[in-house]
Design a protein around this motif. Structure first.
Motif, PDB file in Angstrom:
ATOM      1  N   SER A 203       0.832  -1.196   0.000  1.00 33.22           N
ATOM      2  CA  SER A 203       0.000   0.000   0.000  1.00 33.22           C
ATOM      3  C   SER A 203       0.873   1.254   0.000  1.00 33.22           C
ATOM      4  CB  SER A 203      -0.914  -0.003   1.216  1.00 33.22           C
ATOM      5  OG  SER A 203      -0.142   0.040   2.391  1.00 33.22           O
ATOM      6  N   GLU A 204       0.253   2.361  -0.396  1.00 31.82           N
ATOM      7  CA  GLU A 204       0.967   3.626  -0.407  1.00 31.82           C
ATOM      8  C   GLU A 204       1.215   4.076   1.024  1.00 31.82           C
ATOM      9  OE1 GLU A 204       0.256   8.189  -1.821  1.00 31.82           O
ATOM     10  OE2 GLU A 204      -0.611   6.588  -3.007  1.00 31.82           O
ATOM     11  N   ASN A 205       2.435   4.465   1.296  1.00 35.19           N
ATOM     12  CA  ASN A 205       2.819   4.923   2.627  1.00 35.19           C
ATOM     13  C   ASN A 205       3.162   6.399   2.584  1.00 35.19           C
ATOM     14  OD1 ASN A 205       2.888   2.340   4.116  1.00 35.19           O
ATOM     15  ND2 ASN A 205       4.439   1.829   2.602  1.00 35.19           N
ATOM     16  N   LYS A 206       2.707   7.112   3.598  1.00 35.54           N
ATOM     17  CA  LYS A 206       3.025   8.531   3.722  1.00 35.54           C
ATOM     18  C   LYS A 206       3.424   8.818   5.165  1.00 35.54           C
ATOM     19  CE  LYS A 206      -0.039  10.179   0.115  1.00 35.54           C
ATOM     20  NZ  LYS A 206      -1.077  11.165  -0.238  1.00 35.54           N
ATOM     21  N   VAL A 207       4.267   9.808   5.317  1.00 32.30           N
ATOM     22  CA  VAL A 207       4.680  10.237   6.641  1.00 32.30           C
ATOM     23  C   VAL A 207       4.716  11.768   6.630  1.00 32.30           C
ATOM     24  CG1 VAL A 207       7.159  10.034   6.127  1.00 32.30           C
ATOM     25  CG2 VAL A 207       6.378   9.912   8.476  1.00 32.30           C
ATOM     26  N   LYS A 208       4.231  12.364   7.727  1.00 31.02           N
ATOM     27  CA  LYS A 208       4.228  13.820   7.857  1.00 31.02           C
ATOM     28  C   LYS A 208       5.173  14.220   8.976  1.00 31.02           C
ATOM     29  CE  LYS A 208      -0.615  14.373   6.556  1.00 31.02           C
ATOM     30  NZ  LYS A 208      -1.936  14.848   7.010  1.00 31.02           N
TER      31      LYS A 208
ATOM     32  N   ASP B  11      12.754  10.521  14.634  1.00 25.81           N
ATOM     33  CA  ASP B  11      13.612  11.081  13.599  1.00 25.81           C
ATOM     34  C   ASP B  11      13.899   9.976  12.594  1.00 25.81           C
ATOM     35  OD1 ASP B  11      13.743  13.596  14.744  1.00 25.81           O
ATOM     36  OD2 ASP B  11      15.593  13.179  15.840  1.00 25.81           O
ATOM     37  N   LEU B  12      13.415  10.158  11.361  1.00 19.70           N
ATOM     38  CA  LEU B  12      13.590   9.165  10.305  1.00 19.70           C
ATOM     39  C   LEU B  12      14.532   9.699   9.241  1.00 19.70           C
ATOM     40  CD1 LEU B  12       9.857   8.177   9.702  1.00 19.70           C
ATOM     41  CD2 LEU B  12      11.526   7.020  11.170  1.00 19.70           C
ATOM     42  N   GLU B  13      15.541   8.919   8.893  1.00 16.35           N
ATOM     43  CA  GLU B  13      16.382   9.284   7.756  1.00 16.35           C
ATOM     44  C   GLU B  13      15.726   8.688   6.511  1.00 16.35           C
ATOM     45  OE1 GLU B  13      20.992   9.595   6.790  1.00 16.35           O
ATOM     46  OE2 GLU B  13      20.305   7.519   6.948  1.00 16.35           O
ATOM     47  N   ILE B  14      15.425   9.550   5.561  1.00 15.95           N
ATOM     48  CA  ILE B  14      14.743   9.157   4.337  1.00 15.95           C
ATOM     49  C   ILE B  14      15.659   9.491   3.171  1.00 15.95           C
ATOM     50  CG2 ILE B  14      12.690   9.491   2.912  1.00 15.95           C
ATOM     51  CD1 ILE B  14      11.233  10.379   5.494  1.00 15.95           C
ATOM     52  N   GLU B  15      15.769   8.563   2.211  1.00 14.42           N
ATOM     53  CA  GLU B  15      16.641   8.772   1.061  1.00 14.42           C
ATOM     54  C   GLU B  15      15.841   9.113  -0.183  1.00 14.42           C
ATOM     55  OE1 GLU B  15      18.839   5.109   0.599  1.00 14.42           O
ATOM     56  OE2 GLU B  15      20.492   5.917   1.779  1.00 14.42           O
ATOM     57  N   CYS B  16      16.432   9.954  -1.010  1.00 17.88           N
ATOM     58  CA  CYS B  16      15.957  10.203  -2.363  1.00 17.88           C
ATOM     59  C   CYS B  16      17.059   9.670  -3.278  1.00 17.88           C
ATOM     60  CB  CYS B  16      15.759  11.687  -2.614  1.00 17.88           C
ATOM     61  SG  CYS B  16      14.487  12.442  -1.591  1.00 17.88           S
TER      62      CYS B  16
ATOM     63  N   LEU C 234       9.025   1.537   1.300  1.00 16.98           N
ATOM     64  CA  LEU C 234       9.899   0.828   2.231  1.00 16.98           C
ATOM     65  C   LEU C 234      10.635  -0.234   1.427  1.00 16.98           C
ATOM     66  CD1 LEU C 234       7.386   0.388   5.176  1.00 16.98           C
ATOM     67  CD2 LEU C 234       9.131   2.153   4.895  1.00 16.98           C
ATOM     68  N   ARG C 235      11.936  -0.249   1.556  1.00 12.87           N
ATOM     69  CA  ARG C 235      12.773  -1.197   0.815  1.00 12.87           C
ATOM     70  C   ARG C 235      13.524  -2.082   1.802  1.00 12.87           C
ATOM     71  NH1 ARG C 235      10.647  -0.711  -4.031  1.00 12.87           N
ATOM     72  NH2 ARG C 235      10.928   1.319  -4.976  1.00 12.87           N
ATOM     73  N   GLY C 236      13.735  -3.310   1.433  1.00 13.51           N
ATOM     74  CA  GLY C 236      14.505  -4.219   2.262  1.00 13.51           C
ATOM     75  C   GLY C 236      15.127  -5.310   1.417  1.00 13.51           C
ATOM     76  N   ARG C 237      16.259  -5.790   1.871  1.00  9.37           N
ATOM     77  CA  ARG C 237      16.887  -6.909   1.162  1.00  9.37           C
ATOM     78  C   ARG C 237      17.756  -7.708   2.126  1.00  9.37           C
ATOM     79  NH1 ARG C 237      22.268  -5.886   0.004  1.00  9.37           N
ATOM     80  NH2 ARG C 237      22.852  -3.698   0.036  1.00  9.37           N
ATOM     81  N   GLU C 238      17.934  -8.937   1.765  1.00 12.72           N
ATOM     82  CA  GLU C 238      18.767  -9.846   2.542  1.00 12.72           C
ATOM     83  C   GLU C 238      20.188  -9.783   1.993  1.00 12.72           C
ATOM     84  OE1 GLU C 238      17.295 -13.946   3.710  1.00 12.72           O
ATOM     85  OE2 GLU C 238      18.771 -14.425   2.160  1.00 12.72           O
ATOM     86  N   TYR C 239      21.173  -9.942   2.860  1.00 15.74           N
ATOM     87  CA  TYR C 239      22.569 -10.012   2.429  1.00 15.74           C
ATOM     88  C   TYR C 239      23.305 -11.036   3.277  1.00 15.74           C
ATOM     89  CZ  TYR C 239      23.767  -7.165   6.512  1.00 15.74           C
ATOM     90  OH  TYR C 239      23.923  -6.693   7.791  1.00 15.74           O
TER      91      TYR C 239
ATOM     92  N   PHE D 285      18.883  -5.438   5.363  1.00 17.58           N
ATOM     93  CA  PHE D 285      19.095  -4.019   5.179  1.00 17.58           C
ATOM     94  C   PHE D 285      17.759  -3.397   4.824  1.00 17.58           C
ATOM     95  CE2 PHE D 285      19.780  -0.517   2.186  1.00 17.58           C
ATOM     96  CZ  PHE D 285      20.549   0.327   2.962  1.00 17.58           C
ATOM     97  N   ASN D 286      17.369  -2.341   5.521  1.00 16.54           N
ATOM     98  CA  ASN D 286      16.114  -1.641   5.253  1.00 16.54           C
ATOM     99  C   ASN D 286      16.396  -0.185   4.931  1.00 16.54           C
ATOM    100  OD1 ASN D 286      14.237  -3.804   5.991  1.00 16.54           O
ATOM    101  ND2 ASN D 286      15.091  -3.509   8.034  1.00 16.54           N
ATOM    102  N   SER D 287      15.574   0.403   4.063  1.00 17.21           N
ATOM    103  CA  SER D 287      15.684   1.825   3.773  1.00 17.21           C
ATOM    104  C   SER D 287      14.302   2.397   3.494  1.00 17.21           C
ATOM    105  CB  SER D 287      16.619   2.077   2.588  1.00 17.21           C
ATOM    106  OG  SER D 287      16.108   1.485   1.421  1.00 17.21           O
ATOM    107  N   ILE D 288      14.210   3.693   3.651  1.00 21.14           N
ATOM    108  CA  ILE D 288      12.984   4.433   3.365  1.00 21.14           C
ATOM    109  C   ILE D 288      13.315   5.354   2.198  1.00 21.14           C
ATOM    110  CG2 ILE D 288      11.237   6.000   4.257  1.00 21.14           C
ATOM    111  CD1 ILE D 288      12.166   5.191   7.108  1.00 21.14           C
ATOM    112  N   ASN D 289      12.618   5.178   1.070  1.00 22.21           N
ATOM    113  CA  ASN D 289      12.864   5.980  -0.121  1.00 22.21           C
ATOM    114  C   ASN D 289      11.681   6.887  -0.414  1.00 22.21           C
ATOM    115  OD1 ASN D 289      14.381   3.113  -1.046  1.00 22.21           O
ATOM    116  ND2 ASN D 289      15.525   4.999  -1.231  1.00 22.21           N
TER     117      ASN D 289
END
Length: 102
Positions: A2-7, A39-44, A67-72, A83-87
Motif C-alpha cells: 500500500s501507499e505509505n506517507k509520513v508527515k 527522527d527518520l532518515e529518508i533517502e531520495c 519501504l525497501r529491504g533486502r537480505e545479504y 538491510f532496510n531503507s525508506i525511499n
C-alpha cells in the motif's frame, strides 16, 4: 504494498552523494508529527534527489515513501542480515501539508 506517507518537520538535508557513475542519492531527516515523534532518515535516489532542491529545514511536509529491504550475506560468514531503507518519491509542499495537519 500500500501507499505509505509520513508527515513531519524537516530536521536536516544532506548533500547529494554520487555513489557510482550511474547511482546518486541524497538523504534528509524528518521528525514525525506523532504522539511520540521519531527522527527518520529518508533517502531520495536518482532523479528523486531533485525533490530536495526546494525543501528547507524547519518546513512541515508530507512525504510519500516506499519501504525497501533486502537480505545479504554477512562478511564474516555468520549468516544473513537484512538491510532496510525508506525511499521518498514525492514531497508535498509545506503549505498543502499544513492544511491537512489542521
Amino acid at each position: 504494498m500500500s501507499e505509505n506517507k509520513v508527515k513531519g518537520t524537516v530536521k536536516s538535508v544532506g548533500a547529494e552523494v554520487q555513489v557510482t557513475d550511474a547511482f546518486k542519492k541524497r538523504a534528509f531527516v524528518l521528525t514525525t508529527d506523532d504522539m511520540y515523534p521519531q527522527d527518520l532518515e529518508i533517502e531520495c535516489v536518482q532523479d528523486k534527489t531533485d525533490l530536495l532542491s526546494t525543501v528547507k529545514v524547519g518546513e512541515f511536509v508530507e512525504v510519500s515513501i516506499n519501504l525497501r529491504g533486502r537480505e545479504y550475506t554477512k562478511k564474516d560468514g555468520s549468516g544473513v542480515g537484512y538491510f532496510n531503507s525508506i525511499n521518498a518519491w514525492r514531497i508535498e509542499a509545506a503549505a498543502a501539508a499544513q492544511l491537512q495537519r489542521q
